[in-house]
Design a protein around this motif. Structure first.
Motif, PDB file in Angstrom:
ATOM      1  N   HIS A   1       0.866  -1.187   0.000  1.00 38.35           N
ATOM      2  CA  HIS A   1       0.000   0.000   0.000  1.00 38.35           C
ATOM      3  C   HIS A   1       0.900   1.234   0.000  1.00 38.35           C
ATOM      4  O   HIS A   1       1.784   1.347   0.841  1.00 38.35           O
TER       5      HIS A   1
ATOM      6  N   LYS B   1      -0.007   4.276   0.574  1.00 39.86           N
ATOM      7  CA  LYS B   1      -0.523   5.353   1.413  1.00 39.86           C
ATOM      8  C   LYS B   1       0.522   5.875   2.397  1.00 39.86           C
ATOM      9  O   LYS B   1       0.452   7.011   2.838  1.00 39.86           O
TER      10      LYS B   1
ATOM     11  N   ARG C   1     -14.719  -1.400  10.104  1.00 40.10           N
ATOM     12  CA  ARG C   1     -14.756  -0.318   9.110  1.00 40.10           C
ATOM     13  C   ARG C   1     -15.478  -0.903   7.899  1.00 40.10           C
ATOM     14  O   ARG C   1     -16.536  -1.482   8.064  1.00 40.10           O
TER      15      ARG C   1
ATOM     16  N   HIS D   1      -8.446  -5.729   5.897  1.00 42.00           N
ATOM     17  CA  HIS D   1      -7.387  -4.910   6.502  1.00 42.00           C
ATOM     18  C   HIS D   1      -7.519  -5.049   8.020  1.00 42.00           C
ATOM     19  O   HIS D   1      -8.529  -4.650   8.595  1.00 42.00           O
TER      20      HIS D   1
ATOM     21  N   TYR E   1      -3.105  -3.532  15.484  1.00 41.57           N
ATOM     22  CA  TYR E   1      -2.210  -2.548  16.119  1.00 41.57           C
ATOM     23  C   TYR E   1      -2.437  -2.487  17.631  1.00 41.57           C
ATOM     24  O   TYR E   1      -1.516  -2.250  18.393  1.00 41.57           O
TER      25      TYR E   1
ATOM     26  N   SER F   1       0.638  -3.940   8.144  1.00 44.23           N
ATOM     27  CA  SER F   1       2.048  -4.163   8.471  1.00 44.23           C
ATOM     28  C   SER F   1       2.241  -4.970   9.749  1.00 44.23           C
ATOM     29  O   SER F   1       3.292  -5.574   9.948  1.00 44.23           O
TER      30      SER F   1
ATOM     31  N   ARG G   1      -0.723  -6.772   1.613  1.00 41.32           N
ATOM     32  CA  ARG G   1      -0.660  -5.367   1.204  1.00 41.32           C
ATOM     33  C   ARG G   1      -0.207  -4.442   2.333  1.00 41.32           C
ATOM     34  O   ARG G   1      -0.874  -3.472   2.653  1.00 41.32           O
ATOM     35  N   PRO G   2       0.944  -4.726   2.960  1.00 37.85           N
ATOM     36  CA  PRO G   2       1.387  -3.831   4.034  1.00 37.85           C
ATOM     37  C   PRO G   2       1.817  -2.477   3.477  1.00 37.85           C
ATOM     38  O   PRO G   2       2.204  -2.377   2.307  1.00 37.85           O
ATOM     39  N   GLY G   3       1.749  -1.444   4.291  1.00 41.34           N
ATOM     40  CA  GLY G   3       2.160  -0.104   3.857  1.00 41.34           C
ATOM     41  C   GLY G   3       3.236   0.485   4.750  1.00 41.34           C
ATOM     42  O   GLY G   3       4.316   0.870   4.312  1.00 41.34           O
ATOM     43  N   ALA G   4       2.956   0.531   6.062  1.00 39.72           N
ATOM     44  CA  ALA G   4       3.815   1.258   6.998  1.00 39.72           C
ATOM     45  C   ALA G   4       5.182   0.602   7.199  1.00 39.72           C
ATOM     46  O   ALA G   4       6.102   1.234   7.720  1.00 39.72           O
TER      47      ALA G   4
HETATM   48  C1  LIG Z   1      -7.203  -1.335   2.921  1.00 37.79           C
HETATM   49  C2  LIG Z   1      -5.824  -1.226   3.499  1.00 37.79           C
HETATM   50  N1  LIG Z   1      -4.876  -2.093   3.103  1.00 37.79           N
HETATM   51  C3  LIG Z   1      -3.620  -2.049   3.572  1.00 37.79           C
HETATM   52  C4  LIG Z   1      -3.251  -1.086   4.500  1.00 37.79           C
HETATM   53  C5  LIG Z   1      -1.816  -1.052   5.006  1.00 37.79           C
HETATM   54  O1  LIG Z   1      -1.769  -1.278   6.378  1.00 37.79           O
HETATM   55  P1  LIG Z   1      -0.514  -0.813   7.251  1.00 37.79           P
HETATM   56  O2  LIG Z   1      -0.506   0.669   7.234  1.00 37.79           O
HETATM   57  O3  LIG Z   1      -0.757  -1.393   8.583  1.00 37.79           O
HETATM   58  O4  LIG Z   1       0.674  -1.391   6.633  1.00 37.79           O
HETATM   59  C6  LIG Z   1      -4.198  -0.160   4.945  1.00 37.79           C
HETATM   60  C7  LIG Z   1      -3.851   0.856   5.931  1.00 37.79           C
HETATM   61  O5  LIG Z   1      -4.641   1.637   6.393  1.00 37.79           O
HETATM   62  C8  LIG Z   1      -5.518  -0.223   4.430  1.00 37.79           C
HETATM   63  O6  LIG Z   1      -6.465   0.634   4.822  1.00 37.79           O
END
Ligand SMILES: Cc1ncc(COP(=O)(O)O)c(C=O)c1O
Length: 363
Positions: free
Chosen positions: A40, A42, A141, A171, A176, A212, A230-233
């Motif tokens: 991800h 984001k 959510r 997700h 956390y 993550s 799909r980890p992001g952080a």
């Molecule tokens: C739909 C979705 N997928 C993946 C992620 C990534 O998660 P993380 O930030 O814990 O890595 C998020 C984070 O908000 C998310 O909303």
């Protein structure tokens, strides 16, 4: 070459060696388990990092908003999953244009109520899309809550010539705040839930959990049950991933906020020039916005727009004019608040200044 010492504050630093290690570690774990990594974006919102993730083997990228996905096209990405509930008919042309630039744009269906509005939107776009069905696994959510609802959504999608159901995703943001000693059990329960539903709908569907905190545990135990994560952080890390969730060693945290102590109005309070416009208002469960990267016993316990309030046992060592490197509570919101990040190489030299490509791309 500019050095960290020459930077104005607040500045956002990205440690190149740690970033690279974090990217490698996650990609290698996924490769060894035969699971696709679809990170991800984001968290980083940066084309150079997306490009590197793809170079290292990421199968595609995950984005929340159309604007993020549009910004990531410059990375050369070929597959994007938009993990968000698209509903707005005004976006039809943008969705079509984005799909035109990609080999695959996968979209999300997040509930029966969402599907009712999503179908007319896709008719307006007038293209066929692969879709992933969101399943709520405890975050409360988006996502299907009840199995009967999932079955109904799956049948409706099946009957729609413009949609092809390709998998289930979730997700697990609730991880956390979970009890970390039970993570493996929690992940097993998560996989049982998604895979059970998958088998009831269609055993050939893919399963894409993502977060993550859970990613490594999923990758370690999933064996054939999961096709992508799909980890992001994980690219940067923060207090949530290190201190709260305990999935990342402190020395791997790749993003730091450089701030200056601008006042010490009393012996037990220092003020820094980074407040909520740098850290956002996100805090840890203990109410902390940031702590020093060097381990000193200090904490940013309160933020106003342009001030961070610092207290702690080691405040005696802190003087007005000092510069402090801080690790934020939540890294994703920090990146979204800055125009650029500084890529720091060996000997604290600035290797590049990266504009944050998808900064503020929330539409
Ligand atoms: C739909 C979705 N997928 C993946 C992620 C990534 O998660 P993380 O930030 O814990 O890595 C998020 C984070 O908000 C998310 O909303």
């Amino acid at each position: 070459m500019t050095a960290v010492d020459d930077l104005p504050t607040p500045s956002i630093l990205v440690r190149e060696d740690r970033l690279e290690a974090n990217l490698h570690t996650m990609q290698t774990a996924c490769d060894q388990a035969g699971i696709d990594l679809r990170p991800h974006i984001k968290t980083h919102k940066l084309v150079p990092i997306a490009r590197r993730q793809l170079e290292l083997g990421a199968k595609g990228l995950t984005c929340a908003k159309l604007g993020e996905a549009e910004a990531m096209l410059a990375s050369g990405v070929r597959e994007i999953f938009l993990a968000h509930s698209l509903v707005d008919h005004r976006q039809a042309n943008r969705i079509a244009a984005l799909a035109e630039h990609l080999e695959e744009l996968r979209l999300a269906v997040t509930s029966e109520a969402h599907l009712e509005v999503f179908q007319p939107l896709i008719r307006k776009v007038n293209r066929r899309f692969k879709v992933m069905l969101a399943l709520d696994t405890g975050l409360d959510r988006e996502g299907i809550r009840r199995d009967e609802s999932a079955q109904r959504v799956a049948s409706t999608i099946d009957a729609d010539p413009l949609l092809e159901l390709t998998g289930l995703y979730s997700h697990e943001g609730q991880f956390y705040g979970a009890n970390h000693s039970q993570r493996v059990e929690d992940v097993e329960r998560l996989l049982d839930r998604i895979c059970g539903l998958r088998d009831a709908i269609d055993p050939t569907l893919e399963v894409w959990p993502g977060c993550s905190v859970s990613a490594r545990a999923v990758v370690d135990v999933a064996a054939g049950r999961v096709q992508a994560v799909r980890p992001g952080a994980y690219v940067f890390g923060d207090l949530s991933l290190t201190q709260n969730a305990n999935v990342m060693p402190w020395e791997n945290v790749a993003l730091q906020v450089l701030a200056t102590v601008v006042d010490k109005p009393t012996p037990d309070l220092a003020l820094i020039d980074a407040g909520s416009k740098t850290f956002s208002s996100d805090r840890t469960a203990q109410g902390i916005s940031a702590i020093p990267a060097d381990g000193r016993k200090l904490e940013v316990f309160k933020v106003n727009e342009e001030h961070g309030y610092v207290r702690g046992e080691d405040l005696g060592q802190v003087n007005v004019g000092d510069r402090i490197l801080l690790v934020p509570a939540h890294v994703c919101t920090v990146v979204n608040l800055t125009d650029e990040v500084q890529l720091v190489g060996p000997e604290n030299k600035i290797r590049s200044t990266w504009p944050v490509d998808a900064r503020g791309k929330s539409q």
